[in-house]
Design a protein around this motif. Structure first.
Motif, PDB file in Angstrom:
ATOM      1  N   GLY A 238     -74.692  23.019 -53.930  1.00  0.00           N
ATOM      2  CA  GLY A 238     -74.618  23.647 -53.464  1.00  0.00           C
ATOM      3  C   GLY A 238     -75.976  24.639 -52.606  1.00  0.00           C
ATOM      4  N   SER A 239     -76.843  24.604 -53.504  1.00  0.00           N
ATOM      5  CA  SER A 239     -78.132  24.712 -52.643  1.00  0.00           C
ATOM      6  C   SER A 239     -78.323  24.230 -51.074  1.00  0.00           C
ATOM      7  CB  SER A 239     -79.431  24.221 -54.021  1.00  0.00           C
ATOM      8  OG  SER A 239     -79.240  25.116 -55.368  1.00  0.00           O
ATOM      9  N   LEU A 242     -76.107  26.351 -48.730  1.00  0.00           N
ATOM     10  CA  LEU A 242     -76.292  27.389 -48.853  1.00  0.00           C
ATOM     11  C   LEU A 242     -77.776  27.216 -47.839  1.00  0.00           C
ATOM     12  CD1 LEU A 242     -75.763  29.692 -49.703  1.00  0.00           C
ATOM     13  CD2 LEU A 242     -77.680  30.030 -50.831  1.00  0.00           C
ATOM     14  N   HIS A 247     -71.969  28.182 -46.313  1.00  0.00           N
ATOM     15  CA  HIS A 247     -71.182  29.808 -47.707  1.00  0.00           C
ATOM     16  C   HIS A 247     -70.298  29.140 -48.647  1.00  0.00           C
ATOM     17  CE1 HIS A 247     -73.122  31.938 -44.804  1.00  0.00           C
ATOM     18  NE2 HIS A 247     -74.104  32.302 -45.596  1.00  0.00           N
ATOM     19  N   ALA A 250     -70.813  26.025 -50.263  1.00  0.00           N
ATOM     20  CA  ALA A 250     -71.370  26.312 -51.601  1.00  0.00           C
ATOM     21  C   ALA A 250     -71.489  27.259 -53.378  1.00  0.00           C
ATOM     22  CB  ALA A 250     -73.070  27.207 -50.904  1.00  0.00           C
ATOM     23  N   TRP A 254     -70.629  25.310 -56.541  1.00  0.00           N
ATOM     24  CA  TRP A 254     -70.695  25.727 -58.274  1.00  0.00           C
ATOM     25  C   TRP A 254     -69.712  26.287 -58.332  1.00  0.00           C
ATOM     26  CZ3 TRP A 254     -75.130  28.875 -54.393  1.00  0.00           C
ATOM     27  CH2 TRP A 254     -76.425  28.455 -54.573  1.00  0.00           C
ATOM     28  N   ALA A 278     -74.259  33.772 -52.863  1.00  0.00           N
ATOM     29  CA  ALA A 278     -73.501  32.987 -51.761  1.00  0.00           C
ATOM     30  C   ALA A 278     -72.264  33.767 -51.151  1.00  0.00           C
ATOM     31  CB  ALA A 278     -72.888  31.954 -52.140  1.00  0.00           C
TER      32      ALA A 278
END
Length: 410
Positions: A238-239, A242, A247, A250, A254, A278
């Motif tokens: 996810g990071s 992002l 988005h 991500a 998450w 996000a």
């Protein structure tokens, strides 16, 4: 030939298993104090993590941290939260003795089944290397000293994976991401674990300024390919998404991670905050994209003027409507852009753009050239009527300015 009856042999086996179970019971009771201590330490760590998170947010708001530094520190903090949660889960404190009695009975049954089915007792999984190392140093001086000590340890024991992992995490605690990644490479050569691959991916990306393209993304995807529900891999994926301004991707990673942690845990709160961030970033980008798209749609692609001969002008009644539209030279005869006006003087200037289309492809900007039509309607009808004056000009290139449409007749 044995002189012991079968039931006596079975009794002896059961007694042996009971003794084993009793030993496990005594061991478990002795470990309760240790489990309570671990739980207390876990709660203390959570309090420290909460304070650290608040400090990070405050530093970002005050401009002492960049967004990249804030994200990296938040990811590292979240990883520690997940590790603490996993460690606490491995050592739950027994609430009542009845729970241990249940475990004793289960052990007897499982041991009996193991002997019957496998001919050997079950074995317990060892604690993974990634959960064996915890950095105790907190001050810069302590970190420097421990780094020196463990560098010497790795030189003396180059095959000691735990020593290399300790050194890697000491480097990471000092934001020395490149040496941390190199030390993790040595660890993985000795003890490959998914958690350690994820840790290395993070260090590799941070050492490259937060760029996950290349090896870091490959390592993350390799872990998720074999373990789709790997918590640390989903969080770091996810990071990484992002950081690339993806988005939606991500949020997807998450959301999957959030489903794997208790709803009231610190890890869940951290993931909820990341999801909110996000979503806000995606909304901001969407607004910008819409504004840019609107600006592009209204940008004139063909500009010019319509002129009429004196003979035509003398026959135009007051209130007549002028249409100027573009047609694709091949395919559908539906206009790709239409301009409309009620002239009071001649010549009349016009401009055609994508925003003047019919709401269906093709759009004006997608065509290299078009056929322009200028028509004067006495009734204002969009369809050509008898008595309308009109001119057509084929082969007009999209993007041209100063084109002239001269109406001289019907």
């Amino acid at each position: 030939m044995s002189f012991l009856p079968p039931w006596l042999g079975l009794l002896l086996v059961l007694l042996a298993l009971g003794a084993l179970a009793a030993g496990v019971l005594l061991r478990g009771l002795r470990s309760q104090g240790q489990a309570v201590g671990i739980a207390e330490q876990s709660r203390t760590n959570r309090d420290i993590h909460q304070q650290h998170l608040a400090d990070l947010d405050r530093a970002l708001a005050e401009g002492r941290l960049t967004a990249l530094q804030h994200q990296a520190a938040r990811d590292e903090l979240l990883r520690h939260l997940l590790d603490d949660s996993a460690r606490a889960d491995e050592h739950p404190a027994a609430a009542v003795p009845a729970r241990w009695l249940w475990m004793v009975g289960a052990l007897v049954l499982l041991s009996g089944l193991s002997y019957v089915q496998l001919g050997a007792p079950q074995t317990w999984w060892p604690v993974p290397l990634s959960q064996q190392v915890k950095i105790s140093a907190t001050t810069p001086e302590q970190l420097t000293e421990q780094t020196r000590v463990w560098q010497e340890a790795t030189q003396k024991r180059p095959e000691d994976a735990q020593a290399w992992l300790t050194l890697a995490r000491l480097h990471a605690a000092q934001n020395a991401h490149a040496p941390a990644e190199q030390a993790l490479a040595r660890v993985l050569a000795l003890s490959p674990e998914p958690d350690l691959w994820i840790e290395r991916a993070q260090m590799k990306a941070l050492s490259a300024g937060g760029v996950y393209a290349g090896e870091p993304w490959q390592w993350i995807q390799d872990v998720l390919r074999t373990q789709p529900q790997h918590l640390n891999a989903l969080v770091l994926a996810g990071s990484a998404a992002l950081s690339e301004k993806r988005h939606a991707a991500a949020q997807g990673y998450w959301q999957r991670a959030l489903a794997l942690v208790p709803a009231d845990s610190e890890a869940a709160q951290g993931l909820q905050q990341a999801l909110s961030q996000a979503a806000e970033m995606a909304q901001a980008v969407g607004v910008q994209a819409s504004s840019a798209s609107l600006a592009d749609d209204t940008r004139p692609l063909i500009q010019g003027e319509v002129r009429v001969s004196p003979e035509v002008q003398s026959q135009i009644g007051a209130g007549s409507t002028l249409f100027v539209y573009a047609l694709a030279e091949e395919g559908s005869r539906r206009p790709v852009a239409i301009w409309r006006g009620t002239p009071t003087a001649w010549p009349v200037r016009f401009a055609l753009s994508d925003s003047m289309g019919m709401g269906a492809p093709p759009v004006l900007s997608s065509l290299a050239q078009v056929r322009l039509v200028a028509r004067i309607s006495k009734t204002g009808s969009a369809q050509k009527q008898e008595g309308d004056f009109q001119v057509e000009l084929p082969g007009v290139k999209t993007g041209v300015q100063g084109v002239v449409l001269h109406i001289t007749g019907r």
